[in-house]
Design a protein around this motif. Structure first.
Motif, short mmCIF file in Angstrom:
data_model
loop_
_atom_site.label_atom_id
_atom_site.label_comp_id
_atom_site.label_asym_id
_atom_site.label_seq_id
_atom_site.Cartn_x
_atom_site.Cartn_y
_atom_site.Cartn_z
N GLU A 84 -1.90 26.31 7.47
CA GLU A 84 -1.57 27.26 6.39
C GLU A 84 -1.17 26.54 5.11
O GLU A 84 -1.39 27.05 4.02
CB GLU A 84 -0.42 28.17 6.81
N MET A 85 -0.57 25.37 5.24
CA MET A 85 -0.07 24.64 4.08
C MET A 85 -1.10 23.68 3.49
O MET A 85 -0.92 23.19 2.38
CB MET A 85 1.19 23.83 4.46
N GLU A 86 -2.17 23.42 4.21
CA GLU A 86 -3.11 22.34 3.87
C GLU A 86 -3.65 22.43 2.45
O GLU A 86 -3.53 21.47 1.67
CB GLU A 86 -4.26 22.34 4.88
N ASP A 87 -4.27 23.53 2.06
CA ASP A 87 -4.86 23.64 0.72
C ASP A 87 -3.81 23.53 -0.38
O ASP A 87 -4.01 22.83 -1.38
CB ASP A 87 -5.62 24.96 0.56
N ALA A 88 -2.70 24.24 -0.21
CA ALA A 88 -1.65 24.23 -1.22
C ALA A 88 -1.07 22.83 -1.39
O ALA A 88 -0.87 22.36 -2.52
CB ALA A 88 -0.56 25.23 -0.85
N ARG A 89 -0.84 22.15 -0.30
CA ARG A 89 -0.27 20.80 -0.37
C ARG A 89 -1.24 19.81 -1.00
O ARG A 89 -0.84 18.95 -1.77
CB ARG A 89 0.13 20.32 1.04
N GLN A 90 -2.54 19.93 -0.67
CA GLN A 90 -3.54 19.04 -1.27
C GLN A 90 -3.60 19.23 -2.79
O GLN A 90 -3.70 18.27 -3.54
CB GLN A 90 -4.91 19.27 -0.65
N TRP A 91 -3.54 20.49 -3.23
CA TRP A 91 -3.55 20.78 -4.67
C TRP A 91 -2.33 20.17 -5.34
O TRP A 91 -2.43 19.52 -6.37
CB TRP A 91 -3.62 22.29 -4.90
#
Length: 165
Positions: A84-91
């Protein structure tokens, strides 16, 4: 309009309206009659859902991201997973902006349920780049609950300066 009163009372310079249900040309009419001298953006794909507004001289990223960045961003419901956190954290790891610290409520959204089914999440955020932070060093982000939405108001307030000497 209650929201307009909040903007006036707090001398707001930027804002986001979520789930407005205002379509196309009506947005232009609302902006020209209610927020004279303000810029705005409403996505064609999400028309009627999100309306970002700002006084012409301000630039910043804020809004309902519908994403969690940390395992602590939800209270109640199912636990947050790394996926769930992957995209937000990468950004965020790109380092283009930093999240501004918030005074007030940590959680900015609620499912408005009662008892054990109630969920709170931190979905609304404010990000700024170094240039914006250098230009506005005395700005604080304040989140506060109101009864007209399932989201908090997010206000950017200019902090008073202390005169010494």
């Amino acid at each position: 309009m209650v929201v307009l009163d909040v903007y006036r009372l707090n001398n707001v310079g930027i804002g986001a309206f979520l789930e407005t249900k205002i379509k196309g040309v009506k947005i232009k009419a609302v902006m020209s009659s209610t927020f004279v001298g303000w810029e705005y953006y409403s996505s064609v794909n999400l028309e009627g859902r999100i309306l970002l507004i700002w006084k012409a001289h301000l630039e910043i990223i804020l809004g309902d991201f519908n994403a969690v960045f940390s395992p602590n961003d939800r209270l109640g419901g199912r636990p947050i997973t790394m996926k769930e956190m992957e995209d937000a954290r990468q950004w965020l790891d790109l380092g283009l902006v930093d999240e501004m610290k918030v005074m007030g409520s940590f959680y900015t959204w609620s499912n408005n349920q009662e008892g054990g089914t109630r969920i709170f999440s931190k979905l609304d955020r404010v990000f700024a780049n170094e240039a914006w932070l250098d230009s506005f060093p005395l700005v604080a982000v304040v989140s506060q609950w109101e009864v007209i939405s399932d989201h908090c108001f997010i206000l950017l307030k200019h902090l008073p300066t202390l005169r010494m000497g």
